[in-house]
Scaffold this motif. Structure first.
Motif, PDB file in Angstrom:
ATOM      1  N   ALA A  62       0.647  -1.264  -0.107  1.00 22.19           N
ATOM      2  CA  ALA A  62       0.035   0.089   0.035  1.00 22.19           C
ATOM      3  C   ALA A  62       1.021   1.197   0.015  1.00 22.19           C
ATOM      4  CB  ALA A  62      -0.980  -0.001   1.354  1.00 22.19           C
ATOM      5  N   MET A  63       1.921   1.233   0.757  1.00 27.81           N
ATOM      6  CA  MET A  63       2.772   2.294   0.586  1.00 27.81           C
ATOM      7  C   MET A  63       3.490   2.765  -0.395  1.00 27.81           C
ATOM      8  SD  MET A  63       4.949   1.712   4.411  1.00 27.81           S
ATOM      9  CE  MET A  63       5.960   3.126   3.815  1.00 27.81           C
ATOM     10  N   LYS A  66       0.914   4.255  -3.093  1.00 21.28           N
ATOM     11  CA  LYS A  66       0.751   5.603  -2.523  1.00 21.28           C
ATOM     12  C   LYS A  66       1.886   6.367  -3.257  1.00 21.28           C
ATOM     13  CE  LYS A  66      -1.506   9.060  -0.528  1.00 21.28           C
ATOM     14  NZ  LYS A  66      -2.781   9.207  -0.929  1.00 21.28           N
ATOM     15  N   ASP A  67       3.080   5.925  -3.571  1.00 22.36           N
ATOM     16  CA  ASP A  67       4.102   6.678  -3.865  1.00 22.36           C
ATOM     17  C   ASP A  67       3.655   6.914  -5.378  1.00 22.36           C
ATOM     18  OD1 ASP A  67       5.522   6.526  -1.621  1.00 22.36           O
ATOM     19  OD2 ASP A  67       6.874   5.193  -2.203  1.00 22.36           O
ATOM     20  N   GLU A  69       0.834   7.016  -6.784  1.00 20.07           N
ATOM     21  CA  GLU A  69      -0.260   7.880  -6.936  1.00 20.07           C
ATOM     22  C   GLU A  69       0.331   9.224  -6.698  1.00 20.07           C
ATOM     23  OE1 GLU A  69      -4.203   9.208  -4.830  1.00 20.07           O
ATOM     24  OE2 GLU A  69      -3.140   7.396  -4.174  1.00 20.07           O
ATOM     25  N   ASN A  70       1.099   9.473  -5.936  1.00 22.03           N
ATOM     26  CA  ASN A  70       1.857  10.779  -5.723  1.00 22.03           C
ATOM     27  C   ASN A  70       2.640  11.076  -6.812  1.00 22.03           C
ATOM     28  OD1 ASN A  70       0.630  11.121  -3.372  1.00 22.03           O
ATOM     29  ND2 ASN A  70       2.446  10.229  -2.100  1.00 22.03           N
TER      30      ASN A  70
END
Length: 551
Positions: A62-63, A66-67, A69-70
């Motif tokens: 998940a982390m 998220k990277d 997505e950013n």
């Protein structure tokens, strides 16, 4: 009293059910039930077993997502094909022309069949299936998982590898970070089954990256993980360890491969792919970028599968944006067939070539070995002349050659493979001026010998003749590459005949040989008088300068 009896009966019923489940689990761990065929189970259920086995890494996954997505929100590229079609391959890659591909993993332990041994050993009736039983035992007793600890890489010397690759004339190196087998050849934080945790207990990819860059070469990675979704599927049709839930993290969902007709786009492939698998693939790919900052990411054909395409766009935007943070040039994604919009990455042809110049930059990947990409015993190998000729033809048509090798499981590179690479490097040390940093001329070449265009045709080329030439250009020079030395002592290049509007030739040099050759430009072509012997093995190069600045 009655209600109390009901409660008591319910308690007994629950106890009996619990004992039954416990006995079933006990039986599964010691008997045949854990390895019994599961091919009839619903794909959703099969996928859930894999998801549960991999759930310990949900947080890390998940982390990373998220990277992604950013990065997709903040960089130059967006995760859509309209944005990605503005991509252009970096100049270093266009100038490099020649790279080394490496298929190395636990499949080199049996050294039999091909790098598809992990799949074929579960295909009942195949040579690999029979070989495995005769050599190791039945697939429910000793499966692919049990070969991985035998992969020791005890003689792996990344500095020696990098030195060999540099001597070969290669400018970039692309090891397979994960093949279809699901065993990560790098220090992945998303799996228990990695080269850093089992077998060598070394981050072989990280070590090689350091050595390759220290040698002044560019470093990339290749990921074939997406095909792992179905790769071990045959193991579900037989009694094997692929069916055992405790190994689901390694063996993956192992779905039935509903493969598409050969040669058609992967939109015609209907294999089950869960969103969990597509996201795991994205996270694993992004992890490679974050750990190793590769200049190239090579993907196999299945990234074109319809269920992956959305995440492929997300990865491309993430990688391109991230590469611009890590260095001064955008990264390269190699894709096959129809997997990406043609302007958004670099097309790769597996074991194939093109018939003419392609305006968009492209690449061929093929292998020094003929039977397998990974190491197998009793393989046969391409000659240095074959590799040189193929490199010349590809470069003349605006492409690169990525040449694969397959090291042994102990980390040594077969001596015959080393010699091929060294011989190619010797040719490039004399004639590399006509290869590195060049562009196509107005035509790729001339002569009677044509290549068969398309993938899987790289060995279909007939022997070249003295009339066969390929052209490249750089600065004010035209390079005429003769693919066979003429017995007559004269090279005749028809493309430089004296016709209305043709450019007069000012000088002709032989690379590695005479600095100024006698020539005559006639109505039937440029006639060049050659010395008695060529300056190097294989093809020879004439450097032509014109009397006028333009060509």
């Amino acid at each position: 009293m009655f209600s109390a009896r009901i409660v008591q009966l319910r308690s007994i019923s629950k106890l009996v059910a619990g004992l039954a489940l416990a006995l079933c689990a006990h039986s599964s761990s010691y008997g045949q039930s854990a390895t019994a065929p599961t091919s009839s189970e619903a794909p959703e259920r099969i996928d859930e077993v894999w998801q549960k086995a991999s759930s310990k890494y949900d947080g890390q996954r998940a982390m990373i997502l998220k990277d992604v997505e950013n990065a997709d929100r903040e960089g130059r590229y967006r995760a859509d094909w309209e944005s990605l079609k503005n991509y252009e391959a970096p100049e270093w890659y266009k100038d490099a022309k020649f790279g080394i591909f490496i298929h190395w993993g636990a499949y080199s332990v049996p050294a039999y069949g091909s790098e598809w041994y992990p799949r074929m050993m579960y295909v009942e009736g195949s040579p690999e299936y029979q070989h495995h039983i005769e050599t190791y035992g039945k697939q429910d007793k000793l499966g692919y998982k049990d070969l991985i600890p035998m992969f020791k890489a005890e003689h792996f010397d990344p500095a020696a590898w990098a030195e060999l690759f540099k001597k070969s004339g290669a400018k970039y190196v692309v090891p397979v970070a994960e093949h279809h087998d699901g065993f990560a050849m790098y220090d992945s934080g998303l799996s228990d089954w990695t080269v850093a945790k089992i077998g060598p207990h070394r981050d072989t990819t990280g070590e090689l990256a350091k050595a390759v860059r220290a040698a002044g070469l560019h470093f990339g990675v290749s990921s074939h993980r997406v095909e792992h979704n179905f790769f071990l599927g045959p193991g579900r049709a037989i009694t094997s360890d692929v069916n055992d839930p405790q190994y689901a993290m390694l063996y993956g969902p192992a779905h039935n491969w509903l493969l598409n007709p050969w040669g058609t786009p992967l939109n015609n492939d209907f294999t089950y792919v869960s969103s969990a698998w597509a996201n795991d693939w994205l996270a694993r790919s992004a992890e490679l970028v974050e750990k190793y900052h590769p200049d190239i990411v090579y993907f196999d054909w299945w990234i074109g599968q319809a269920a992956i395409r959305t995440n492929l766009a997300r990865f491309a935007a993430f990688y391109y944006n991230s590469s611009l943070k890590y260095g001064d040039h955008v990264g390269v994604i190699n894709y096959k067939d129809y997997a990406m919009q043609e302007h958004s990455g670099v097309l790769d042809l597996e074991r194939g070539q093109l018939g003419d110049i392609r305006p968009l930059y492209w690449q061929t990947d093929t292998s020094v070995s003929n039977k397998s990409w990974g190491y197998i015993e009793n393989d046969t190998f391409k000659s240095p002349q074959f590799v040189v000729d193929q490199l010349i033809d590809i470069v003349s048509k605006n492409g690169n050659l990525l040449m694969n090798i397959g090291p042994r499981s102990d980390g040594t590179i077969p001596e015959q493979v080393q010699q091929v690479l060294l011989d190619v490097g010797a040719w490039l040390s004399v004639n590399g001026e006509a290869i590195y940093g060049t562009q196509p001329w107005r035509t790729y070449g001339e002569g009677p010998t044509k290549v068969t265009a398309g993938s899987f045709h790289d060995t279909d080329v007939a022997n070249y003749k003295p009339e066969d030439f390929r052209f490249t250009a750089k600065g004010d020079a035209l390079y005429i590459i003769g693919l066979a030395w003429p017995a007559s002592g004269e090279a005749v290049v028809r493309s430089l005949a004296t016709i209305v509007g043709s450019e007069p030739v000012a000088s002709v040099d032989l690379l590695g040989g005479d600095p100024s050759l006698h020539f005559e430009q006639r109505g039937d072509g440029l006639h060049v008088h050659l010395p008695a012997q060529p300056p190097a093995k294989y093809a020879y190069v004439l450097r032509v300068k014109f009397q006028h600045a333009g060509r």
